[in-house]
Design a protein around this motif. Structure first.
Motif, PDB file in Angstrom:
ATOM      1  N   TYR A   1      44.003 -12.066  -3.218  1.00 34.85           N
ATOM      2  CA  TYR A   1      42.711 -11.409  -3.466  1.00 34.85           C
ATOM      3  C   TYR A   1      41.560 -12.205  -2.859  1.00 34.85           C
ATOM      4  CZ  TYR A   1      38.801  -9.563  -6.305  1.00 34.85           C
ATOM      5  OH  TYR A   1      37.617  -9.013  -6.734  1.00 34.85           O
ATOM      6  N   THR A   2      41.595 -13.518  -3.038  1.00 28.83           N
ATOM      7  CA  THR A   2      40.534 -14.353  -2.469  1.00 28.83           C
ATOM      8  C   THR A   2      40.806 -14.670  -1.006  1.00 28.83           C
ATOM      9  OG1 THR A   2      39.984 -15.311  -4.621  1.00 28.83           O
ATOM     10  CG2 THR A   2      39.333 -16.568  -2.672  1.00 28.83           C
ATOM     11  N   LEU A   3      42.041 -15.026  -0.675  1.00 31.89           N
ATOM     12  CA  LEU A   3      42.362 -15.425   0.698  1.00 31.89           C
ATOM     13  C   LEU A   3      42.070 -14.318   1.701  1.00 31.89           C
ATOM     14  CD1 LEU A   3      43.576 -17.705   2.464  1.00 31.89           C
ATOM     15  CD2 LEU A   3      45.813 -16.630   2.116  1.00 31.89           C
ATOM     16  N   MET A   4      42.351 -13.069   1.328  1.00 29.11           N
ATOM     17  CA  MET A   4      42.170 -11.940   2.245  1.00 29.11           C
ATOM     18  C   MET A   4      40.918 -11.140   1.891  1.00 29.11           C
ATOM     19  SD  MET A   4      44.756 -12.673   4.042  1.00 29.11           S
ATOM     20  CE  MET A   4      44.619 -11.347   5.248  1.00 29.11           C
ATOM     21  N   GLY A   5      39.976 -11.796   1.220  1.00 22.83           N
ATOM     22  CA  GLY A   5      38.817 -11.089   0.679  1.00 22.83           C
ATOM     23  C   GLY A   5      37.630 -10.950   1.601  1.00 22.83           C
ATOM     24  N   GLY A   6      37.780 -11.257   2.881  1.00 28.24           N
ATOM     25  CA  GLY A   6      36.706 -10.962   3.822  1.00 28.24           C
ATOM     26  C   GLY A   6      35.860 -12.140   4.244  1.00 28.24           C
ATOM     27  N   GLY A   7      36.421 -13.328   4.269  1.00 32.38           N
ATOM     28  CA  GLY A   7      35.659 -14.502   4.688  1.00 32.38           C
ATOM     29  C   GLY A   7      35.377 -14.515   6.184  1.00 32.38           C
ATOM     30  N   LYS A   8      34.472 -15.406   6.587  1.00 28.86           N
ATOM     31  CA  LYS A   8      34.075 -15.517   8.002  1.00 28.86           C
ATOM     32  C   LYS A   8      35.136 -16.202   8.858  1.00 28.86           C
ATOM     33  CE  LYS A   8      30.161 -17.441   6.555  1.00 28.86           C
ATOM     34  NZ  LYS A   8      30.038 -16.934   5.180  1.00 28.86           N
ATOM     35  N   ARG A   9      36.049 -16.964   8.233  1.00 24.30           N
ATOM     36  CA  ARG A   9      37.111 -17.714   8.930  1.00 24.30           C
ATOM     37  C   ARG A   9      36.521 -18.793   9.838  1.00 24.30           C
ATOM     38  NH1 ARG A   9      40.033 -15.617   5.052  1.00 24.30           N
ATOM     39  NH2 ARG A   9      40.954 -13.569   5.477  1.00 24.30           N
ATOM     40  N   LEU A  10      35.384 -19.343   9.455  1.00 22.60           N
ATOM     41  CA  LEU A  10      34.695 -20.303  10.307  1.00 22.60           C
ATOM     42  C   LEU A  10      35.523 -21.550  10.561  1.00 22.60           C
ATOM     43  CD1 LEU A  10      32.144 -21.204  11.810  1.00 22.60           C
ATOM     44  CD2 LEU A  10      31.223 -22.003   9.621  1.00 22.60           C
ATOM     45  N   ARG A  11      36.159 -22.084   9.536  1.00 22.54           N
ATOM     46  CA  ARG A  11      36.899 -23.346   9.681  1.00 22.54           C
ATOM     47  C   ARG A  11      38.101 -23.192  10.624  1.00 22.54           C
ATOM     48  NH1 ARG A  11      34.186 -22.194   5.771  1.00 22.54           N
ATOM     49  NH2 ARG A  11      32.767 -23.659   4.740  1.00 22.54           N
ATOM     50  N   PRO A  12      38.969 -22.197  10.418  1.00 19.69           N
ATOM     51  CA  PRO A  12      40.059 -22.040  11.402  1.00 19.69           C
ATOM     52  C   PRO A  12      39.560 -21.686  12.800  1.00 19.69           C
ATOM     53  CG  PRO A  12      40.094 -20.262   9.771  1.00 19.69           C
ATOM     54  CD  PRO A  12      39.145 -21.285   9.260  1.00 19.69           C
ATOM     55  N   ILE A  13      38.455 -20.944  12.891  1.00 17.64           N
ATOM     56  CA  ILE A  13      37.908 -20.638  14.216  1.00 17.64           C
ATOM     57  C   ILE A  13      37.485 -21.921  14.915  1.00 17.64           C
ATOM     58  CG2 ILE A  13      35.881 -19.642  15.374  1.00 17.64           C
ATOM     59  CD1 ILE A  13      36.146 -17.251  13.429  1.00 17.64           C
ATOM     60  N   LEU A  14      36.897 -22.844  14.180  1.00 20.42           N
ATOM     61  CA  LEU A  14      36.500 -24.124  14.777  1.00 20.42           C
ATOM     62  C   LEU A  14      37.714 -24.886  15.313  1.00 20.42           C
ATOM     63  CD1 LEU A  14      33.736 -25.336  12.320  1.00 20.42           C
ATOM     64  CD2 LEU A  14      33.455 -25.016  14.785  1.00 20.42           C
ATOM     65  N   ILE A  15      38.829 -24.825  14.604  1.00 20.72           N
ATOM     66  CA  ILE A  15      40.054 -25.476  15.105  1.00 20.72           C
ATOM     67  C   ILE A  15      40.458 -24.865  16.445  1.00 20.72           C
ATOM     68  CG2 ILE A  15      42.528 -25.838  14.716  1.00 20.72           C
ATOM     69  CD1 ILE A  15      41.996 -25.971  11.739  1.00 20.72           C
ATOM     70  N   LEU A  16      40.558 -23.539  16.471  1.00 15.97           N
ATOM     71  CA  LEU A  16      41.041 -22.869  17.675  1.00 15.97           C
ATOM     72  C   LEU A  16      40.077 -23.040  18.844  1.00 15.97           C
ATOM     73  CD1 LEU A  16      42.426 -19.494  16.229  1.00 15.97           C
ATOM     74  CD2 LEU A  16      43.536 -21.720  16.348  1.00 15.97           C
ATOM     75  N   ALA A  17      38.784 -22.865  18.592  1.00 13.85           N
ATOM     76  CA  ALA A  17      37.798 -22.948  19.671  1.00 13.85           C
ATOM     77  C   ALA A  17      37.692 -24.365  20.229  1.00 13.85           C
ATOM     78  CB  ALA A  17      36.438 -22.466  19.168  1.00 13.85           C
ATOM     79  N   THR A  18      37.763 -25.367  19.354  1.00 16.22           N
ATOM     80  CA  THR A  18      37.714 -26.751  19.828  1.00 16.22           C
ATOM     81  C   THR A  18      38.968 -27.079  20.630  1.00 16.22           C
ATOM     82  OG1 THR A  18      36.424 -27.360  17.874  1.00 16.22           O
ATOM     83  CG2 THR A  18      37.390 -29.158  19.149  1.00 16.22           C
ATOM     84  N   TYR A  19      40.131 -26.664  20.132  1.00 16.27           N
ATOM     85  CA  TYR A  19      41.383 -26.879  20.852  1.00 16.27           C
ATOM     86  C   TYR A  19      41.310 -26.281  22.253  1.00 16.27           C
ATOM     87  CZ  TYR A  19      46.389 -26.519  21.926  1.00 16.27           C
ATOM     88  OH  TYR A  19      47.629 -26.604  22.525  1.00 16.27           O
ATOM     89  N   GLN A  20      40.684 -25.101  22.371  1.00 15.24           N
ATOM     90  CA  GLN A  20      40.650 -24.417  23.656  1.00 15.24           C
ATOM     91  C   GLN A  20      39.636 -25.003  24.637  1.00 15.24           C
ATOM     92  OE1 GLN A  20      40.687 -20.107  22.580  1.00 15.24           O
ATOM     93  NE2 GLN A  20      42.798 -20.189  23.320  1.00 15.24           N
ATOM     94  N   LEU A  21      38.938 -26.041  24.233  1.00 15.95           N
ATOM     95  CA  LEU A  21      38.213 -26.840  25.222  1.00 15.95           C
ATOM     96  C   LEU A  21      39.191 -27.591  26.123  1.00 15.95           C
ATOM     97  CD1 LEU A  21      35.383 -28.540  23.104  1.00 15.95           C
ATOM     98  CD2 LEU A  21      35.098 -26.681  24.755  1.00 15.95           C
TER      99      LEU A  21
END
Length: 295
Positions: free
Chosen positions: A38-58
């Motif tokens: 309910y909380t995990l799939m509740g519509g968050g921005k996903r900012l923290r995992p996005i930062l992992i992926l975007a930084t890795y893709q540098l």
């Protein structure tokens, strides 16, 4: 691809990966699993995992190596949200426009749902360690160490935030709260992406400085939104920080002062990325996204 499209693409990739970890089986603890979802799939921005992926893709493009850590950090973040909302901490009734976990499932189930997400994060990382090659293992053990330290700092920051409610504190003490409570996981996200991408020591330092600044910017914006945000957009009541007499950038520096600090630290965050040139354009835009968000 423009920033909004790229952001949406990252969010979709993360949501698809989170879906893979849903517990769908029928069992005596089925409601507990539903509370976690309910909380995990509740519509968050996903900012923290996005930062992992975007930084890795540098550094590298194939994000498969990052995904266990992206999932794990989003689980940790959602564990913290469930516990933040509890009556004994912030006592919030709504998040993302829906009843908070303890309002939907009861306080005892919410506490255990948070505990379950915390443990699931470590389970996913441990499974990845078991499957790693001998060459990858030292790097991933280093990541696990950083992961545990950041979670420890997040919990410490939450404690100090509660302890100092209603007290007059210094600007440095306010910074200490939020470098830990909010900033620790954001910094961890950037550092994990960089470490997995085999960033050099100097590159890791630059990206860590960027992360420090967006972490504080994120909290400044949260404090501003708590003062003047739109409840319908935020999905939760405005003004709770003031009611709880929390130490915020608005209470410490005034609303206008907090806005000026936010503008300055966002500018500084973006300047940190000059060495990466055009490759870091998404991370620059992400700093502006944090500054200008309305929820």
């Amino acid at each position: 691809m423009d920033f909004k499209e790229e952001l949406k693409k990252y969010q979709q990739q993360i949501n698809e990966e989170l879906e893979r970890h849903r517990r769908k089986q029928r069992c005596p603890e089925e409601e507990l699993n539903q509370a976690m979802e309910y909380t995990l799939m509740g519509g968050g921005k996903r900012l923290r995992p996005i930062l992992i992926l975007a930084t890795y893709q540098l550094f590298k493009q194939d994000i498969k190596m990052c995904m266990p850590y992206a999932v794990a950090i989003e689980m940790i973040h959602n564990f913290s949200l469930i516990h933040d909302d509890l009556p004994g901490i912030d006592n919030d009734d709504f998040r993302h426009g829906k009843p908070t976990n303890h309002k939907q499932f009861g306080e005892a189930t919410a506490i255990l749902a948070g505990d379950g997400l915390l443990n699931d994060a470590y389970r996913i990382i441990s499974e990845d360690l078991v499957c790693s090659s001998k060459e990858e293992l030292p790097l991933k053990i280093e990541l696990l160490k950083e992961f545990t330290e950041a979670v420890d700092r997040m919990i410490a920051g939450e404690y100090v935030d509660i302890k100092w409610e209603g007290k007059k504190i210094t600007g440095e003490e306010l910074k200490y709260i939020h470098e830990n409570k909010t900033g620790a996981l954001l910094k961890l996200s950037v550092r994990m992406g960089a470490i997995l991408g085999n960033a050099t020591k100097s590159e890791l330092e630059i990206l860590s400085n960027y992360a420090d600044k967006i972490g504080l910017a994120f909290q400044m914006k949260d404090d501003i939104l708590s003062e003047e945000g739109n409840e319908a957009i935020l999905g939760k009541p405005v003004g709770n920080d003031k009611e709880l007499e929390k130490c915020t950038y608005v209470s410490q520096y005034t609303l206008q002062g907090a806005k000026e600090m936010l503008n300055q630290i966002t500018k500084e965050a973006m300047e940190q990325l000059e060495a990466f040139g055009e490759k870091a354009e998404f991370l620059r835009e992400l700093a502006l996204y944090i500054q200008n968000r309305n929820k």
